[in-house]
Design an enzyme around this catalytic site. Sequence first.
Site, PDB file in Angstrom:
ATOM      1  N   CYS A 129      -5.175  -5.340  16.335  1.00  7.38           N
ATOM      2  CA  CYS A 129      -7.007  -5.971  16.317  1.00  7.38           C
ATOM      3  C   CYS A 129      -7.362  -6.613  15.640  1.00  7.38           C
ATOM      4  CB  CYS A 129      -8.005  -4.697  16.949  1.00  7.38           C
ATOM      5  SG  CYS A 129      -9.796  -4.917  17.615  1.00  7.38           S
ATOM      6  N   HIS A 250      -4.777  -1.764  21.272  1.00  9.25           N
ATOM      7  CA  HIS A 250      -3.872  -1.165  20.559  1.00  9.25           C
ATOM      8  C   HIS A 250      -3.480  -0.243  21.509  1.00  9.25           C
ATOM      9  CE1 HIS A 250      -7.827  -1.793  17.863  1.00  9.25           C
ATOM     10  NE2 HIS A 250      -8.464  -1.940  19.086  1.00  9.25           N
ATOM     11  N   GLU A 252      -1.770   2.676  20.078  1.00  8.84           N
ATOM     12  CA  GLU A 252      -1.977   4.208  19.794  1.00  8.84           C
ATOM     13  C   GLU A 252      -3.187   4.764  20.200  1.00  8.84           C
ATOM     14  OE1 GLU A 252      -5.473   1.810  17.491  1.00  8.84           O
ATOM     15  OE2 GLU A 252      -3.475   0.984  18.297  1.00  8.84           O
TER      16      GLU A 252
END
Length: 427
Positions: A129, A250, A252
């Site tokens: 990000c 993202h 994760e």
Amino acid sequence: MENLSRVLPRVLVVSRRTVRKNKFVDFVGEYHLDLIVRYGCVPVIVPRVTGVHMLLESFKPIHGVLLCEGEDIDPSLYESEISSLSPEELKEIRETHASDTSIDKEKDSIELALAKLCLEQNIPYLGICRGSQILNVACGGTLYLDLEKELTNKLPEERRTKHIDYDNYDEHRHVVRIVENSPLHSWFKDSLDGENMEILVNSYHHQGVKRLAQRFVPMAFASDGLMEGFYDPDAYNPEEGKFIMGLQFHPERMRSNDLDEFDYPGCPAAYQEFAKAVIAYQKKLNSSMSLPKTLVLDGDMESKRMILVRCFSLARYMYIKGAPGKNPSKVSELEVGAEFLESNTALSTEQETRLKEMGATVRNGGSYMKKLKVDEEKHRIVRNMMNKMNIEQLSELMSFYHLMGNICGEVLEQRLRGNVDKCFKDM
């Protein structure tokens, strides 16, 4: 675990600042930390506090850097042209994205310094990000100040992409198209449907890469053309400790209901390959810093070493007691020590220089102590006499003594060399 914590590679992660109970609090998303630990590294949190950007050397050894979420980067760091957005539009952006548009210059300074350090020293770097935007800016790239105003609204409806959903933070998904033969392609290839190179990703941002820095290559694009991932192909080889990459989305957070089950098997691959590079970099760094094996000295060299030790003992005694000590005039012993330094290749150049300087102090110690005992009255008389001399007389006097000093030094050097040669013949 106690032993492992001392040897595992260190990954620096910069915290983000928020307000809790009217006080600033630093935090890092736990998903990032969990994946770093899972794949064999230790996260070291760099606090976002004033002055830390000047203390980064204190965080060494640095085996990897992971930069993730945060506020908008200060536009003055990448915008060379005046923004095309009107004051009214800028105000609307600040109101819509109030939590992200408050510039944090201290965090900018810390993260830009770390990114540049990684680029200069080939330290593995993963930017998620904001971290990807920092990497691009550090290399001369630029960003969109606001995607909706500068990109989305200029496209037909079917190409528009929603990159942020305040009401659906973790569950929000949008399509990205992966570039063939890129690292992302290798990670997600088992989830791709034939020639369809698209996956659904989670994102939470209102800015993004506008002009990609020259050294990078794209890995993924959103439907609106925004770049969602890039890397440096010349600095990507995890097995050899090379990894420079930025992901706008993202991976994760691409999981269901806080579970460990990811949307795709390739989601944690970025962290896994990053950790692989970090571990390899640590091994490479440790091997370059390893000390040479202990040198085994023969009888003759050991004798010279003992003479050298005695020389240093004399020097220590002179400094502590203020007296020349025992037999300080035996220059031959001191020269033997200097010869030993030149022949002992186990010592570094810096060590040799330092030890020779110490030997020089011993050689000149006797004359130095005599100078300290010069009668104070003579000093006073000489100073009074010189105070009466004009500038030309002082200059001539200084030149004369400078010449005498050079001559004296040459004669002294010749005599010392003769004494040393005689001592070696006697040995």
